[in-house]
Design a protein around this motif. Structure first.
Motif, PDB file in Angstrom:
ATOM      1  N   ASP A   1      -0.345   7.045   1.070  1.00 57.07           N
ATOM      2  CA  ASP A   1      -1.681   7.659   1.063  1.00 57.07           C
ATOM      3  C   ASP A   1      -2.802   6.642   0.891  1.00 57.07           C
ATOM      4  O   ASP A   1      -3.949   6.988   0.636  1.00 57.07           O
ATOM      5  N   GLY A   2      -2.492   5.342   1.052  1.00 53.88           N
ATOM      6  CA  GLY A   2      -3.526   4.339   1.218  1.00 53.88           C
ATOM      7  C   GLY A   2      -4.050   3.660  -0.028  1.00 53.88           C
ATOM      8  O   GLY A   2      -5.102   3.023   0.021  1.00 53.88           O
ATOM      9  N   TYR A   3      -3.319   3.703  -1.136  1.00 56.37           N
ATOM     10  CA  TYR A   3      -3.786   3.069  -2.371  1.00 56.37           C
ATOM     11  C   TYR A   3      -3.099   1.727  -2.599  1.00 56.37           C
ATOM     12  O   TYR A   3      -1.906   1.571  -2.339  1.00 56.37           O
TER      13      TYR A   3
ATOM     14  N   VAL B   1       0.844  -1.192   0.000  1.00 57.94           N
ATOM     15  CA  VAL B   1       0.000   0.000   0.000  1.00 57.94           C
ATOM     16  C   VAL B   1       0.881   1.243   0.000  1.00 57.94           C
ATOM     17  O   VAL B   1       1.950   1.260   0.602  1.00 57.94           O
ATOM     18  N   SER B   2       0.435   2.267  -0.706  1.00 55.20           N
ATOM     19  CA  SER B   2       1.157   3.535  -0.697  1.00 55.20           C
ATOM     20  C   SER B   2       0.933   4.240   0.638  1.00 55.20           C
ATOM     21  O   SER B   2       0.014   3.901   1.395  1.00 55.20           O
TER      22      SER B   2
ATOM     23  N   ARG C   1      -7.041   2.751  -6.501  1.00 57.69           N
ATOM     24  CA  ARG C   1      -8.034   2.103  -5.638  1.00 57.69           C
ATOM     25  C   ARG C   1      -7.552   2.173  -4.191  1.00 57.69           C
ATOM     26  O   ARG C   1      -6.471   1.669  -3.879  1.00 57.69           O
ATOM     27  N   PRO C   2      -8.360   2.748  -3.302  1.00 56.47           N
ATOM     28  CA  PRO C   2      -7.955   2.792  -1.896  1.00 56.47           C
ATOM     29  C   PRO C   2      -8.051   1.410  -1.264  1.00 56.47           C
ATOM     30  O   PRO C   2      -8.898   0.607  -1.641  1.00 56.47           O
TER      31      PRO C   2
ATOM     32  N   GLY D   1      -9.379  -4.564  -1.641  1.00 58.82           N
ATOM     33  CA  GLY D   1      -9.973  -3.623  -0.702  1.00 58.82           C
ATOM     34  C   GLY D   1     -11.413  -3.935  -0.356  1.00 58.82           C
ATOM     35  O   GLY D   1     -11.818  -3.824   0.809  1.00 58.82           O
TER      36      GLY D   1
ATOM     37  N   GLN E   1     -12.080   0.920   2.591  1.00 57.08           N
ATOM     38  CA  GLN E   1     -13.284   1.642   2.229  1.00 57.08           C
ATOM     39  C   GLN E   1     -14.018   2.025   3.511  1.00 57.08           C
ATOM     40  O   GLN E   1     -13.542   1.739   4.607  1.00 57.08           O
TER      41      GLN E   1
END
Length: 197
Positions: A13-15, A10-11, A165-166, A137, A169
């Protein structure tokens, strides 16, 4: 009893993908989320072709060695070109959670259309006492809502993707985590949490 775990690159920033993921495009412009699989000199004992840093190999192989079956979401399945007709893990049976038919599935894959509880139950039965791994996710969010996840691992890559895509969710309530281990490594920091109940 086996545990249900989620481990995703995951990045910050949450992707879990970049922009425009999909069949034939994989993670879109987020392929650097998996660079750490190949930037070391320690071969994985579970996945052929992976050469990780020493700290990453220790944690990655320990987690991958626990897995007996997995549940993947339909987007993950499509983005990964149907896992080549098999699964993303060399030995774990894949269960694909989807609300629509998937005629391209092979006999090595199982489609579950009746929800996350049934998908996890089927995967547990197939796992032979080993752990169930969750991918995607939507799958992770559904499992969190249902109270099915025991552990979450974030392989956090030092990049801000700014879109894609985060991973997580919307959830109906807070989910408290307890840090088990934090492992800094080349190109990634591994954050291993237990779900607090």
């Amino acid at each position: 009893m086996s545990k249900v775990i989620s481990a995703h690159a995951v990045s910050v920033d949450g992707y879990i993908t970049g922009r425009e993921p999909g069949a034939g495009r994989g993670l879109g412009d987020g392929t650097m989320l998996f660079d750490w699989y190949f930037d070391g000199d320690t071969p994985s004992q579970v996945f052929d072709g992976f050469k990780l840093s020493g700290p990453s190999a220790r944690l990655f192989d320990a987690l991958a060695g626990r897995v007996g079956a997995l549940v993947a979401g339909r987007n993950t399945y499509e983005d990964s070109d149907h896992f080549g007709g098999g699964g993303p893990h060399p030995t774990a049976r894949p269960f694909i959670l989807s609300h629509r038919p998937a005629p391209e599935m092979t006999e090595r894959q199982t489609l579950v259309t009746t929800g996350i509880e049934d998908a996890v139950a089927a995967a547990r039965a197939a796992a032979g006492g080993r752990d169930v791994f969750l991918m995607g996710g939507g799958v992770v969010t559904a499992a969190l809502k249902a109270g099915l996840i025991d552990e979450v691992v974030l392989h956090q890559v030092p990049v801000l993707l700014g879109g894609g895509r985060p991973f997580f969710q919307a959830l109906p309530e807070h989910v408290r985590l307890r840090l088990i281990e934090a492992v800094p490594a080349s190109g990634v920091t591994h954050l291993h949490y237990a779900i607090e109940r």
